[in-house]
Design an enzyme around this catalytic site. Sequence first.
Site, PDB file in Angstrom:
ATOM      1  CB  SER A 137      53.885 -32.614  29.935  1.00 48.34           C
ATOM      2  OG  SER A 137      54.158 -33.399  28.787  1.00 48.34           O
ATOM      3  CE1 TYR A 150      56.976 -35.857  33.015  1.00 43.44           C
ATOM      4  CE2 TYR A 150      55.686 -36.058  31.004  1.00 43.44           C
ATOM      5  CZ  TYR A 150      56.582 -35.354  31.781  1.00 43.44           C
ATOM      6  OH  TYR A 150      57.103 -34.162  31.340  1.00 43.44           O
TER       7      TYR A 150
END
Length: 261
Positions: A137, A150
């Site tokens: 990401s 995350y």
Amino acid sequence: MITGADSGIGKETAKILVQEGAKIVLSDLKEDQLEATAEEIRSFTHNKSDISTWVADLTQLKEVHKLAEHVKSRYGGADILAHCAGARGAAGDFLELSDEDWMETINIDLMGAVRVSRAFIPQMQQKGWGRLVLISSENAMQPYEEESPYNACKAAIVNLSKCLSRTYAKDGVLINCVSPAYIETPMTNAMMEELAKERGSSVDEAVDWFLKNKRPHIEVQRRGQADEVAAVIAFLCSELASFVNGSNYRVDGGSVETAFG
């Protein structure tokens, strides 16, 4: 072999790879959604493709082993693994997140990648050819304060893909990473619905606010689409990428501010 395949990036990756002649195993958590996706892809390709589904919870090692056994018995092993499964996980103030919050996110986002890589790399080694693509990401290079678990997991995915690429290239297995930013998927849709409730606005208004205030460096000024990420994954799975190994491809519309992140 595509994980996280019932929607979003995984589903769009399956569509492209099927068009290129691949036999596909779709895996995710819910059988009804998987079967609906499989039927959609069969219809998309005029029912000519070999597509099977397998429900697996990638936080459970036994289920990952069963998935790998299915692929081995039906197809003789995987040539390609696109690992698209993941979740945002726990979010909020760092000081308020518990060990349990952290471990849940790590178990899904990092250890899920570890388990499937460990299960399928040996199948590729036996064939002497393989492509493994892990999904990271923008958060790996440009962390956001409310998503610390995350962020950490996605940074670890970039590192993991580089580590594995150094180990298994000699066996014909090329391993790379793709880092999307703010793609229109069920995960980000849920984020926008939550934001809309918090702001008392419509979802479209929440998206506009998020682009201006949280992702101002997406220079194309819109959300990305899952098929735009899938196109890069498909490239990395192809012979066109025969000299690409250990790379991280950012599909982020410019979201990451720096040149070298």
